[in-house]
Design an enzyme around this catalytic site. Structure first.
Site, mmCIF file in Angstrom:
data_model
loop_
_atom_site.group_PDB
_atom_site.id
_atom_site.type_symbol
_atom_site.label_atom_id
_atom_site.label_comp_id
_atom_site.label_asym_id
_atom_site.label_seq_id
_atom_site.Cartn_x
_atom_site.Cartn_y
_atom_site.Cartn_z
ATOM 1 N N GLU A 70 0.856 -1.184 0.000
ATOM 2 C CA GLU A 70 0.000 0.000 0.000
ATOM 3 C C GLU A 70 0.893 1.235 0.000
ATOM 4 O O GLU A 70 1.703 1.434 0.913
ATOM 5 C CB GLU A 70 -0.936 0.023 1.216
ATOM 6 C CG GLU A 70 -1.880 1.221 1.187
ATOM 7 C CD GLU A 70 -2.891 1.226 2.328
ATOM 8 O OE1 GLU A 70 -3.655 2.191 2.410
ATOM 9 O OE2 GLU A 70 -2.899 0.266 3.128
ATOM 10 N N ASP A 95 4.749 5.191 3.632
ATOM 11 C CA ASP A 95 4.400 6.606 3.685
ATOM 12 C C ASP A 95 5.602 7.375 4.222
ATOM 13 O O ASP A 95 6.574 6.766 4.693
ATOM 14 C CB ASP A 95 3.169 6.848 4.568
ATOM 15 C CG ASP A 95 2.340 8.048 4.108
ATOM 16 O OD1 ASP A 95 2.914 9.150 3.996
ATOM 17 O OD2 ASP A 95 1.134 7.883 3.862
ATOM 18 N N ASP A 145 -1.588 12.051 -4.171
ATOM 19 C CA ASP A 145 -1.593 13.493 -4.423
ATOM 20 C C ASP A 145 -1.903 13.729 -5.901
ATOM 21 O O ASP A 145 -1.196 13.226 -6.780
ATOM 22 C CB ASP A 145 -0.232 14.079 -4.074
ATOM 23 C CG ASP A 145 -0.260 15.602 -3.974
ATOM 24 O OD1 ASP A 145 -1.009 16.229 -4.746
ATOM 25 O OD2 ASP A 145 0.482 16.149 -3.138
ATOM 26 N N LYS A 149 -2.025 21.304 -10.467
ATOM 27 C CA LYS A 149 -1.502 22.267 -11.428
ATOM 28 C C LYS A 149 -0.834 21.538 -12.590
ATOM 29 O O LYS A 149 -0.077 20.584 -12.393
ATOM 30 C CB LYS A 149 -0.503 23.201 -10.750
ATOM 31 C CG LYS A 149 -1.129 24.094 -9.687
ATOM 32 C CD LYS A 149 -0.103 25.014 -9.052
ATOM 33 C CE LYS A 149 -0.748 25.905 -7.991
ATOM 34 N NZ LYS A 149 0.232 26.797 -7.341
ATOM 35 N N ASP A 181 -10.439 10.802 -6.014
ATOM 36 C CA ASP A 181 -11.639 11.628 -6.125
ATOM 37 C C ASP A 181 -11.370 12.842 -7.012
ATOM 38 O O ASP A 181 -12.174 13.765 -7.053
ATOM 39 C CB ASP A 181 -12.121 12.080 -4.737
ATOM 40 C CG ASP A 181 -11.128 13.000 -4.040
ATOM 41 O OD1 ASP A 181 -9.929 12.971 -4.399
ATOM 42 O OD2 ASP A 181 -11.540 13.757 -3.144
ATOM 43 N N THR A 218 -12.047 6.088 3.276
ATOM 44 C CA THR A 218 -10.913 6.725 3.937
ATOM 45 C C THR A 218 -11.252 8.144 4.360
ATOM 46 O O THR A 218 -12.253 8.725 3.920
ATOM 47 C CB THR A 218 -9.693 6.770 3.007
ATOM 48 O OG1 THR A 218 -9.959 7.694 1.934
ATOM 49 C CG2 THR A 218 -9.384 5.397 2.422
ATOM 50 N N ARG A 219 -10.411 8.712 5.204
ATOM 51 C CA ARG A 219 -10.599 10.087 5.633
ATOM 52 C C ARG A 219 -10.583 11.035 4.430
ATOM 53 O O ARG A 219 -11.424 11.934 4.309
ATOM 54 C CB ARG A 219 -9.503 10.483 6.630
ATOM 55 C CG ARG A 219 -9.572 11.923 7.070
ATOM 56 C CD ARG A 219 -8.478 12.268 8.068
ATOM 57 N NE ARG A 219 -8.553 11.457 9.276
ATOM 58 C CZ ARG A 219 -7.798 11.666 10.335
ATOM 59 N NH1 ARG A 219 -6.906 12.641 10.345
ATOM 60 N NH2 ARG A 219 -7.915 10.891 11.401
ATOM 61 N N GLU A 221 -11.265 10.303 1.377
ATOM 62 C CA GLU A 221 -12.460 10.072 0.572
ATOM 63 C C GLU A 221 -13.649 10.816 1.156
ATOM 64 O O GLU A 221 -14.424 11.441 0.418
ATOM 65 C CB GLU A 221 -12.758 8.580 0.495
ATOM 66 C CG GLU A 221 -13.937 8.234 -0.390
ATOM 67 C CD GLU A 221 -14.071 6.738 -0.624
ATOM 68 O OE1 GLU A 221 -14.980 6.350 -1.377
ATOM 69 O OE2 GLU A 221 -13.269 5.977 -0.065
#
Length: 241
Positions: A70, A95, A145, A149, A181, A218-219, A221
């Site tokens: 993940e 992460d 992320d 831009k 999203d 998820t948070r 989401e």
């Protein structure tokens, strides 16, 4: 923040390791007392730095379980839920966010989730230098992320070069599961995945997939849904060699 050996290093592979555009920004923001306690307790056994100096023995690390990578787990709530729901699968969670690393280790410790390992650093170096070919039974990239831009689109993770690399580390038939999203990024993901020779869409009509039951909300989401964003899941299977 932590003494040497007690927690994740700020730059485990060394800034000299390579000169390329990174798809992430290292974040060592404030760690709570609980996160620091979990890090001190569990990092020596369940955490490691991505230094690019060794090839991991995932069989030994996860007691022979199949392993899913993940990339980017935020604060780790969804990761812990998936690990708890499927304890026969190992989750190698990567992460660079120190509070999230501590939070996930705390959740794993409190819930007895010995099928979670936390990796600190660059997922590209992990894939390229520290994983053997065909090592992974799946890969998850949830809400990366979007680099909205246009001049930053080159920093997006889901690119042809990344797909070529990750395919070499996935077993034939293993599934790469992405979710975002950000509509324009979802379209790019679908385009580059559909065009890549190492992957095939698990959806018969070649479009987006319904959210699988195993992926918790998820948070990030929830934040996106609150803003009226539409979440897209993409599930692509690694082709047989």
């Amino acid at each position: 923040m932590f003494a040497p050996g007690e927690g994740p290093a700020p730059d485990p592979a060394g800034s000299h390791h390579e000169r390329r555009i990174r798809s992430f920004q290292p974040r060592r923001s404030r760690v709570t007392a609980g996160q620091a306690e979990a890090m001190l307790k569990r990092w020596p056994d369940w955490g490691f730095d991505i230094d690019g100096k060794r090839v991991l023995d995932l069989g030994a690390m996860f007691d022979g379980r199949p392993v899913v990578l993940e990339i980017g787990f935020g604060m780790g709530e969804a990761t812990a839920q998936m690990a708890g729901a499927d304890r026969e699968t190992g989750i190698l969670a990567v992460d660079v966010h120190t509070p999230g690393q501590g939070n996930l280790l705390g959740l794993a410790d409190r819930n007895g989730l010995d099928n979670v390992r936390v990796a600190n650093g660059d997922a590209i170096i992990l894939l390229r230098e520290m994983l053997a070919p065909d090592a992974l039974d799946g890969v998850r990239v949830y809400f990366p992320d979007p680099w909205p831009k246009k001049r930053h689109h080159k920093r997006r993770l889901i690119q042809p070069e990344f797909l070529s690399l990750v395919a070499t580390r996935m077993k034939p038939g293993a599934v790469l599961h992405c979710a975002t999203d950000w509509e324009e990024y979802a379209e790019q993901m679908l385009e580059v995945l559909s065009a890549h020779p190492d992957f095939e869409n698990t959806v018969a009509d070649g479009g987006y997939a319904p959210r699988p039951a195993f992926r918790p909300l998820t948070r990030f989401e929830g934040q996106g849904l609150d803003k009226g964003h539409v979440v897209h899941d993409l599930l692509f299977r690694r082709n047989a060699k």
